[in-house]
Every structure is written in structure tokens, then in C-alpha cells.
Design an enzyme around this catalytic site. Sequence first.
Site, PDB file in Angstrom:
ATOM      1  N   TYR A 104      -7.648 -23.737 -62.962  1.00 58.12           N
ATOM      2  CA  TYR A 104      -7.038 -23.341 -64.227  1.00 58.12           C
ATOM      3  C   TYR A 104      -7.799 -23.884 -65.431  1.00 58.12           C
ATOM      4  CZ  TYR A 104      -3.071 -20.862 -62.317  1.00 58.12           C
ATOM      5  OH  TYR A 104      -2.287 -19.922 -61.688  1.00 58.12           O
TER       6      TYR A 104
ATOM      7  N   GLY B   5      -0.776 -14.018 -58.958  1.00 49.27           N
ATOM      8  CA  GLY B   5      -2.109 -14.380 -58.498  1.00 49.27           C
ATOM      9  C   GLY B   5      -2.103 -15.588 -57.585  1.00 49.27           C
ATOM     10  N   ASP B   6      -1.243 -16.565 -57.901  1.00 47.91           N
ATOM     11  CA  ASP B   6      -1.111 -17.739 -57.033  1.00 47.91           C
ATOM     12  C   ASP B   6      -0.548 -17.344 -55.674  1.00 47.91           C
ATOM     13  OD1 ASP B   6      -1.948 -19.876 -58.866  1.00 47.91           O
ATOM     14  OD2 ASP B   6      -0.171 -19.319 -60.002  1.00 47.91           O
ATOM     15  N   ARG B   7       0.421 -16.428 -55.684  1.00 48.50           N
ATOM     16  CA  ARG B   7       1.001 -15.984 -54.406  1.00 48.50           C
ATOM     17  C   ARG B   7      -0.041 -15.271 -53.568  1.00 48.50           C
ATOM     18  NH1 ARG B   7       2.517 -17.089 -50.420  1.00 48.50           N
ATOM     19  NH2 ARG B   7       4.133 -16.142 -49.154  1.00 48.50           N
TER      20      ARG B   7
ATOM     21  N   ALA C  34      -2.522 -17.949 -52.224  1.00 48.81           N
ATOM     22  CA  ALA C  34      -1.887 -18.822 -51.240  1.00 48.81           C
ATOM     23  C   ALA C  34      -1.657 -18.085 -49.926  1.00 48.81           C
ATOM     24  CB  ALA C  34      -0.560 -19.349 -51.791  1.00 48.81           C
TER      25      ALA C  34
END
Length: 453
Positions: free
Chosen positions: A139, A250-252, A255
Amino acid sequence: MKPLVVVGDVFLDVDTEGTADRLCPDAPVPVVDVARRWLRPGGAGLAAVLAARSAADVVLVAAFGDDLAARTLVGLLEPEVTLAPVPLCGATVSKTRVRAAGQSLLRLDSGDGIASGQTLPERTERMLRRAGTILVADYGRGLTRNPRLRAVLADMASRVPVVWDPHPRGAAPVPGARLVTPNASEATALVPDAVEMPGLLRERWRADAVAVTLGARGALVAEGSAVRRVPVPQRAHVTGRAAPDTCGAGDRFAAAAAAALLDGAPVGEAVRVAVESAARFVAAGGASALSVEDRPGTVAVSPEEDAFAVAARVRAAGGRLVATGGCFDLLHPGHVSLLQRARALGDALVVCLNSDSSVRRLKGPGRPLLSAGDRARLLSALSVVDAVVIFDEPSPSEVLERLRPDVWAKGGDYTEADLPERAVVRRHGGEIALVATLPGYSTTKLVAAAAGR
């Protein structure tokens, strides 16, 4: 199975929700009457929590400071993942969305924290080298520029799958990453040619594969010389939402891809799983569905702030504040009896709870059985407990300096001479109360009995 290790920058995300049915008299802007505040880990913290939905063992390597926002983040994260901190220079970044009727009106950002580039703690490096898969959730706050960290990541990329979710202000992925996952705007900023973009990015980053996420249109994947689109399956499409909350999608995606690679899936299958997981995540409400309400008694919000607020209210009302302390690992009837008797001594009870590292120093490497966050939640669920504060020192003396309880209650198996904190309590005019305990109960004995020893 080896752990999934998430590396990246963490934030505290706050959603302030209310109603806006009038304008400010001195400017044409809405007035928001705040009804609730919700907290959750942001950045790599959110990626780690999401990874924990798909992998049994998740470690988070991130920079943490020593301020209220950082302590709140630790309280939110510890029940979900194992933390491997590195130093943070500056204040923890906090991002607050102000929302009314489900719509975001503005976002307030605070904090200037940057990960230290000077060191990589030995424990953190050891945990990185134990990884079965590594997810880098960059980030742009400095962590991926740490030279030692980059050297370790480059070495590990030749051994295990590395998924890299890049950021425009972050460092480039290390060569050899199994999968790099930019979104469409990040990708086109680097390579404007939409047709050649995924393949050119794969060559630029020397990655095995690149998946450019396209939101509701799925992802474009470049692996080898082939480029193909992976669509969102019909069963996972968002329905009934005019403006779905895509925060955290986006994190999902990253991950889910990392967890699939950890399970041995090839890249193509990992991207398919990630596309569907991200779509279902948005359909379920996005990151807001993982938030914890910020309210008195909600330990993850800021246990310390809650405890001291309770103390201030009791003093202002002329009441009698009682405090007690301990590990409270594997809550049992003896603990409950102690808490009930302590609460009967005054008008409010604050529990000073040993942190996980503090318990390990006292009880050994096999303890605690439950994380500090879980232990605090169990205690807070008891009607006799008004607040919980977690401390990391060998004794609660530093916390008691701030709480200044009228009564410090401990079990009758102690003597006053056993309590190093007695001087602090006495100095502030408090008294020591040794209350009778329920015989026959001990966490150590219960654990031994369960193990058949």
C-alpha cells in the site's frame, strides 16, 4: 501445512455512519448526524483477515507503531492472525469514510507512518522463511522498499509461490513472483496498450503470471505467451445493489489466489477461484461486513480507552472503581467467582488482562491457549465486567497508575506482599482486597487433565 504469510502496510479503517437530512448553515454541505462507527483492519491487515478465511495458519508481517490506532489494530488482528511486527516511523495511518444512507460523502485520512527501512527483526525473517505461500499487499507505505525484506522475498520466490498485489507508490515486485495482481487503473498507468498490457507487465516484472483485475468483468491473465480473460461466473454476480461497496475486493482477490496456490492449485485455477471469491465478497457487502462496531464495551475498539472512560465516569459520579487482573486463559468457574466477588466491592469493575507476550513470559511457550482478543471478548461478555484493558508489562502497575482504582482485588491465594503493584494502588489512595476463590479450579490443571496427564 506451512503458513500463508501476508506482507504489507496496515491501516485502521473507520466507517462513520449517520443521517444527512439538512445542510450546514454556513456552507452548502450536508450535516451528518452520526449514529454509529465501525472499525476494521485496512490494507494488508484486511488482506490477512481475508486470507484467514481460506487458510488455517496466517502470519502478518507489517509495521506497527505505539499509538491508540495501532493498539486498536492489534486488538482487531490478534484473534485472526499471528503478528510479526516491524518498526513504524510516525503515526498509524487511519482512513475514515463518512457515510449516510449507504453512500460515502467523504474520506478523512490521518497518520504519516512509514515502515522503517533500517531493520528486519530476526523473528520476522524466520516466519517469512517458514512460509508455504507469501502474499505481498503493498500500500505504498515503505515496507516493500526494505532492502533486507526484499532480499528475503526474492530468495523465497524461488522456493514458494509469491503473490504480489502492487501499489503505484510501492516498490516493484521482486523477480520470480508466481502471480502479480494489479487492478486495471494501476496496469494502464504503466502500460497504456490494453491488448498487450498483461504480457508486457509480466515481462517487465519478470513474473510467472500477471492477473489484471477488471472488477465486474473478471480478470485478464497473462501466463507464458497466452493472455485470456477469466469472467465472473453468473452465480457470483451482484444482484439488487445499485452501487455495491467494492472496498476490499482487490484484497479478497489476492488473498483467495494466495490461498489456492498454498493448496497446490495451478495459476489459472487460482485466478478463477480469486475472481469468484472477490465477486461473492462484494455481493456480501464488501469490507464493511467485517467491521466491528465502535461502542463502549467492545474490546477491539480500544480496550484501554474504554477502561479509562469507565474509570472517569465512575469518579465523576462519586462511585467506587474496582480493578482486578490476570491472564484469564481458558475462563473457568473460579475466574467467574472471583470477578463476581470483585464487582460486589464497588460500582464498576475493570479487568487488567495480560497480553499474549506477557502470558508467555509468565506461563511458558505453550500459553496462552486463547489470544488476548478472544480472552478480552469472553470477559466483556460477562455482566459483572464493565471494561477490559490489555497490558504487556510483567505487572499491571503502569495501567494502574492511570486507572487509579479505589480497590485492587485479587484472589485469596495471594498475599499483599505477593503483589508488586500494591505500592501504586496505595499511593493513589486505593485499598487491596483479597477475595476468597472457588477451590479446585486452575487453567494449568484443566489443560493437564484434558491432555490425560
